[in-house]
Design a protein around this motif. Structure first.
Motif, PDB file in Angstrom:
ATOM      1  N   TRP A   1      33.282  33.465  42.329  1.00 13.18           N
ATOM      2  CA  TRP A   1      33.883  34.199  41.214  1.00 13.18           C
ATOM      3  C   TRP A   1      32.909  34.203  40.048  1.00 13.18           C
ATOM      4  O   TRP A   1      32.241  33.207  39.776  1.00 13.18           O
ATOM      5  CB  TRP A   1      35.191  33.545  40.780  1.00 13.18           C
ATOM      6  CG  TRP A   1      36.297  33.667  41.782  1.00 13.18           C
ATOM      7  CD1 TRP A   1      36.499  32.881  42.881  1.00 13.18           C
ATOM      8  CD2 TRP A   1      37.364  34.612  41.766  1.00 13.18           C
ATOM      9  NE1 TRP A   1      37.610  33.292  43.550  1.00 13.18           N
ATOM     10  CE2 TRP A   1      38.174  34.342  42.892  1.00 13.18           C
ATOM     11  CE3 TRP A   1      37.717  35.655  40.906  1.00 13.18           C
ATOM     12  CZ2 TRP A   1      39.316  35.079  43.180  1.00 13.18           C
ATOM     13  CZ3 TRP A   1      38.860  36.384  41.188  1.00 13.18           C
ATOM     14  CH2 TRP A   1      39.655  36.102  42.324  1.00 13.18           C
TER      15      TRP A   1
ATOM     16  N   HIS B   1      30.535  45.700  40.771  1.00  9.65           N
ATOM     17  CA  HIS B   1      31.420  46.605  40.044  1.00  9.65           C
ATOM     18  C   HIS B   1      30.640  47.394  38.996  1.00  9.65           C
ATOM     19  O   HIS B   1      30.823  48.608  38.847  1.00  9.65           O
ATOM     20  CB  HIS B   1      32.551  45.824  39.369  1.00  9.65           C
ATOM     21  CG  HIS B   1      33.602  45.338  40.308  1.00  9.65           C
ATOM     22  ND1 HIS B   1      34.498  46.192  40.918  1.00  9.65           N
ATOM     23  CD2 HIS B   1      33.912  44.081  40.738  1.00  9.65           C
ATOM     24  CE1 HIS B   1      35.327  45.485  41.691  1.00  9.65           C
ATOM     25  NE2 HIS B   1      34.988  44.205  41.595  1.00  9.65           N
TER      26      HIS B   1
ATOM     27  N   VAL C   1      36.037  37.348  37.992  1.00 15.37           N
ATOM     28  CA  VAL C   1      36.208  38.362  39.029  1.00 15.37           C
ATOM     29  C   VAL C   1      35.166  38.119  40.114  1.00 15.37           C
ATOM     30  O   VAL C   1      34.137  37.488  39.870  1.00 15.37           O
ATOM     31  CB  VAL C   1      36.051  39.796  38.478  1.00 15.37           C
ATOM     32  CG1 VAL C   1      37.068  40.075  37.386  1.00 15.37           C
ATOM     33  CG2 VAL C   1      34.636  40.041  37.982  1.00 15.37           C
TER      34      VAL C   1
ATOM     35  N   SER D   1      40.172  45.300  47.134  1.00 20.12           N
ATOM     36  CA  SER D   1      40.145  44.390  45.996  1.00 20.12           C
ATOM     37  C   SER D   1      41.228  43.322  46.074  1.00 20.12           C
ATOM     38  O   SER D   1      41.131  42.287  45.405  1.00 20.12           O
ATOM     39  CB  SER D   1      40.299  45.182  44.688  1.00 20.12           C
ATOM     40  OG  SER D   1      41.557  45.832  44.626  1.00 20.12           O
TER      41      SER D   1
ATOM     42  N   MET E   1      39.672  45.607  40.693  1.00 21.44           N
ATOM     43  CA  MET E   1      39.341  44.193  40.899  1.00 21.44           C
ATOM     44  C   MET E   1      40.544  43.321  40.592  1.00 21.44           C
ATOM     45  O   MET E   1      41.491  43.749  39.920  1.00 21.44           O
ATOM     46  CB  MET E   1      38.177  43.786  39.990  1.00 21.44           C
ATOM     47  CG  MET E   1      38.504  43.873  38.513  1.00 21.44           C
ATOM     48  SD  MET E   1      37.064  43.728  37.441  1.00 21.44           S
ATOM     49  CE  MET E   1      36.315  45.362  37.678  1.00 21.44           C
ATOM     50  N   GLN E   2      40.483  42.087  41.066  1.00 23.76           N
ATOM     51  CA  GLN E   2      41.449  41.077  40.703  1.00 23.76           C
ATOM     52  C   GLN E   2      40.794  40.114  39.716  1.00 23.76           C
ATOM     53  O   GLN E   2      39.669  39.658  39.936  1.00 23.76           O
ATOM     54  CB  GLN E   2      41.933  40.305  41.938  1.00 23.76           C
ATOM     55  CG  GLN E   2      42.698  41.145  42.941  1.00 23.76           C
ATOM     56  CD  GLN E   2      43.992  41.700  42.364  1.00 23.76           C
ATOM     57  OE1 GLN E   2      44.766  40.962  41.750  1.00 23.76           O
ATOM     58  NE2 GLN E   2      44.214  43.000  42.544  1.00 23.76           N
ATOM     59  N   VAL E   3      41.484  39.831  38.632  1.00 24.36           N
ATOM     60  CA  VAL E   3      41.014  38.886  37.619  1.00 24.36           C
ATOM     61  C   VAL E   3      41.848  37.617  37.722  1.00 24.36           C
ATOM     62  O   VAL E   3      43.083  37.676  37.717  1.00 24.36           O
ATOM     63  CB  VAL E   3      41.121  39.486  36.202  1.00 24.36           C
ATOM     64  CG1 VAL E   3      40.714  38.458  35.148  1.00 24.36           C
ATOM     65  CG2 VAL E   3      40.270  40.740  36.085  1.00 24.36           C
TER      66      VAL E   3
END
Length: 246
Positions: free
Chosen positions: A242, A44, A38, A211, A31-33
């Motif tokens: 998000w 997830h 996220v 992702s 994932m991208q934070v």
């Protein structure tokens, strides 16, 4: 190179090196934070729980996963959460520099190959990495996996999607349902169809997603594809919400 690592919610130490090695035989999600948030947190967690139950026959403690993510969340990052079993279950979360999907049109090379347990995001990625390196030497950006009859399944590290008017179309084949794929499907009308390379020219846009985000596909093998409608796909992706990590 990994910038930060957390094991079961605490900072990793040198004694945890064995877990990093064992992670290659486990499963994970990526994932991208951004700003402590996220996309698709529930998806997830579901992915990790289902794979843990399938591979190890044990339940996964979501609180440990969340604690590990929160330990990394103050920084924008590209994060992988691995579930590893070495006598007991452990959660290994690692953070690298944040990544954005390439904006330039991707050129894909078809390769006959099927991932083992394709619905699980497991650590056995050597075949895809090798095929991707070979494709890069031939001037391509990514591979597109197909079966013996030419039916498309997925990329090495991406899902392939198509825009048909207002509807998204995904390949109807064994594959990993990526989190970005699932989020776009949650937000948009969609269906799955058996797809082969000649079919792609009839869509308004073809794209790959993972992702990192979404990228247009400009060509598959020697077939050039239209890209004008990709802005619609990008807008749908940008509108995805998000989720705060707490």
């Amino acid at each position: 190179m990994t910038e930060r690592a957390v094991v079961d919610g605490r900072p990793a130490t040198g004694a945890d090196l064995g877990l990093a090695l064992a992670a290659r035989a486990g499963h994970f999600t990526a994932m991208q934070v951004r700003g402590g948030r996220v996309r698709g947190l529930d998806l997830h967690l579901q992915r990790l729980a289902r794979a843990t139950e399938e591979l190890y026959g044990e339940p996964l403690d979501h609180d440990v996963v969340l604690a590990s993510l929160r330990a990394l969340a103050p920084h924008d990052a590209s994060v992988r959460v691995h579930v590893v079993r070495t006598g007991a279950l452990h959660v290994l979360a690692v953070a690298d520099a944040p990544v954005e999907a390439p904006a330039a049109p991707r050129r894909l090379k078809t390769v006959p190959f099927a991932r083992f347990l394709p619905h699980v995001k497991h650590g056995g990625g050597f075949p895809q990495a090798h095929l991707a390196r070979q494709a890069a030497r031939d001037g391509f950006d990514e591979v597109l996996l197909t079966d013996a009859g030419g039916r498309i399944s997925e990329g090495a590290v991406t899902n392939l999607g198509c825009l048909d008017g207002e509807r998204l179309v995904w390949p109807d084949a064994p594959m990993l349902p990526g989190i970005t794929m699932l989020l776009l499907s949650r937000a948009c009308p969609h269906e799955r169809r058996a797809l082969r390379v000649p079919d792609l020219q009839h869509f308004d846009a073809v794209f790959v997603c993972n992702s990192w985000g979404v990228s247009p596909v400009g060509a598959v093998d020697g077939l050039e594809l239209p890209q004008e409608a990709f802005a619609q796909v990008r807008a749908r992706f940008d509108a995805l919400p998000w989720d705060p990590l707490g």
